[in-house]
Design a protein around this motif. Sequence first.
Motif, PDB file in Angstrom:
ATOM      1  N   VAL A   1      37.428  45.839  33.203  1.00  0.00           N
ATOM      2  CA  VAL A   1      36.064  45.436  33.515  1.00  0.00           C
ATOM      3  C   VAL A   1      35.530  46.373  34.590  1.00  0.00           C
TER       4      VAL A   1
ATOM      5  N   VAL B   1      43.148  44.865  40.393  1.00  0.00           N
ATOM      6  CA  VAL B   1      41.797  44.370  40.649  1.00  0.00           C
ATOM      7  C   VAL B   1      41.337  44.959  41.977  1.00  0.00           C
TER       8      VAL B   1
ATOM      9  N   TRP C   1      38.144  45.003  44.742  1.00  0.00           N
ATOM     10  CA  TRP C   1      36.901  44.285  45.017  1.00  0.00           C
ATOM     11  C   TRP C   1      36.460  44.492  46.448  1.00  0.00           C
TER      12      TRP C   1
ATOM     13  N   VAL D   1      40.153  45.751  36.976  1.00  0.00           N
ATOM     14  CA  VAL D   1      38.791  45.360  37.297  1.00  0.00           C
ATOM     15  C   VAL D   1      38.316  46.225  38.454  1.00  0.00           C
TER      16      VAL D   1
ATOM     17  N   ASN E   1      42.629  45.592  47.117  1.00  0.00           N
ATOM     18  CA  ASN E   1      43.119  45.508  45.748  1.00  0.00           C
ATOM     19  C   ASN E   1      44.303  44.594  45.613  1.00  0.00           C
ATOM     20  N   ARG E   2      44.445  44.063  44.433  1.00  0.00           N
ATOM     21  CA  ARG E   2      45.554  43.171  44.156  1.00  0.00           C
ATOM     22  C   ARG E   2      45.943  43.360  42.701  1.00  0.00           C
ATOM     23  N   GLU E   3      47.057  42.753  42.365  1.00  0.00           N
ATOM     24  CA  GLU E   3      47.526  42.872  41.000  1.00  0.00           C
ATOM     25  C   GLU E   3      47.354  41.522  40.333  1.00  0.00           C
ATOM     26  N   ALA E   4      46.604  41.486  39.246  1.00  0.00           N
ATOM     27  CA  ALA E   4      46.431  40.224  38.526  1.00  0.00           C
ATOM     28  C   ALA E   4      47.664  39.966  37.670  1.00  0.00           C
ATOM     29  N   LEU E   5      47.869  38.705  37.371  1.00  0.00           N
ATOM     30  CA  LEU E   5      49.057  38.341  36.585  1.00  0.00           C
ATOM     31  C   LEU E   5      48.867  38.717  35.127  1.00  0.00           C
TER      32      LEU E   5
END
Lengths: 485, 190
Positions: B99, B135, B137, B117, B143-147
Amino acid sequence: MAYLTQPDYVKYVCSCGQLKPITNLYFCRHCLQIRCAFCICHEVDSHYCANCLENMPSSEARLKKNRCSSCFDCPSCFHTLSTRATLAQPRQSTEQGSGDTKVENKQPKKMYYLSCFNCRWTSRDVGIPDQPVASGGWPERANPYATRVNQLLDYYKAIAQQEKQEKLDRERKKFAIRGKYITLTDKTGLTGAMARNIAGLPSSESSSSAIASFTPSQASEEVEELPEEFYTKELNLNQITSMPQRLASPEWQPTHVSRLHPIAKLLSVKRSQRCRVCDHNLTKPEYNPGSIKFKIELLAFYHVPEVKIISYEPIKPGCTSALLLKLTNPTGHEMQIRLMQPEDIPEPEERVDEPKSIEKSLEKSLNLEKDTSWYETVKRKPILLTECRITIPDVTLTLAQRDDAAEYDDDATHDANDIILWRKSNKLALRLQVVTSGEAQAGAAAGAVLALQYRYRNAVPPAAQPPRDHTLHAALRLHLGPVCG
Amino acid sequence: MSHNIKILPGATVCEDCTLEGDITIGGGTVIHPRVTIIAEGGPIIIAEYCLFEEYSTIIHKKSDKQENPPKPLFIGAHNVFEVGCKLESPCGHIGESNVFECRSFVGVDVKIGSGCVIGAACSLNAPQTLADNTVIWGSEHHNREALEKQPSQMLQLDFLSKVMPNYHRLRKPNVHKRQTSRQSQEPIKA
Ligand SMILES: [Zn+2]
Ligand SMILES: [Zn+2]
Ligand SMILES: [Zn+2]
Ligand SMILES: [Zn+2]
């Protein structure tokens, strides 16, 4: 005028000496003084959740630890979480295993999970199962230190009660010395403990037991050593929580992102402001959390003439620059304004000519008991010394009352005057001269001070008196950019 | 620049958009009006079920060390390009289910995996590789890691492909099914 993103170019002097833009100031109609957030009393009116706008009394809010029970914040970025619906397909394997018996159950079921639109964190990320209902029912995590926290709470409650009791006892002794009054306990021969029992208060014994059984925590020299893996294992920053994330849930302080848990949303409060000198309300919001209106709204913006800088010539040491100002009368009455130097503002005299009624003297005696020591610590003299000096014209300016319909009227009228540039309904533009001293440092911030003397009509006087005109003063400081070299 | 636009059956492409160069648009993809897709450094191949919202810009930039024949820019399936986002890429591959939120910017040397994202107004300029499910933002580019991958926009795409023809002039698909399979094979070989 205050701007959203720009610095405040015009600052008014509050009665306590603080310099604030007019939009941050209040005007007490009873003391006829400018007040600011620093020198007034802030009171909590009501607690509400900013997300679902649910209102709750303060006792309930305290019980819920000032958190909403149905709204959550994202533990990752602290944005409000939204509830999202999904259709859960019934598991294929169970379907086949049980055969025809579950055919009618085949319809997909609506399940809900929490999701953050900002950082895309979802409750599924940390393995919280989807819920069959849209709101509530989210699993709560128990605080591992709940017993200790409760112990501490009990302890401090007991201490508070003990202190209160001691204070009461002291008060009673004072009365005993006077010997004029007989307290209830003296008359009836009740003991303090019995009276407390009757009143339903916890007996002092129980509170003292809470104090006695309390064990203070001990600091220890020995600290567990860091495990070996802290030095050897490679760190994946995506798996580790940040400091703000840990501090957002102090009960658990998760170190790992997989342990993040939705944070119950903190409640907001509606505040009302009160003048500390006369105890009248300055602002009072409507109770309904959805409403942004006020029942009482005594803002300086509606009562004190507003000064805006239109433009000015660059400030140079030893030179005279032109300064264009705009004055606005925000009130519904005609206003006379005189410009003056701040040092010429007369010292406020004690108003002794007030009619002395019984009420007034009672109020005064109450005021005597009121602690006013705060005011001495709060009050300061504003620094109004500047290198620039505005040449004050000796004129009285008359500003018409505010007329919202006049906004649509024709062009401004141009007065043939060296001072007044133009007039338009309740506004006028002034042309002034600023003399800068030769010692001004190039590059330093240039500022000029100005005072206004204005006639203010108090339209809502106490108890059916005719409206009274007052002569009031306001000092303000203008920021005129840097001194040019 | 040669204009060779291939629109596969099932794609919804508005007429009021700028398409330049060699572009292949997969079935089920929806391209809103005012979208700009420029293939100046090589062909752009867009897979199925992508969503390009208004004012999104995709440029396959020319680069100095260009191979001959030029490598195509392949955009995987289920990518969402929100309003006003910009992607400049000479890199060969964008994964799937990414996204690109409103007004985000992805510069030339950024390699993007799948399920990423790029948050609203985030801009990625430095050379980097985004692992799957990253992700990004906020103004500080947290940043982070989505599951898991972001949920697909199938309902939205379905709705748009039904509604858009009522309000916009569309470009007609110009490639037949038979050719389709050959076309979509190409990028995988490349
Ligand atoms: Zn103040
Ligand atoms: Zn709520
Ligand atoms: Zn979040
Ligand atoms: Zn007051």
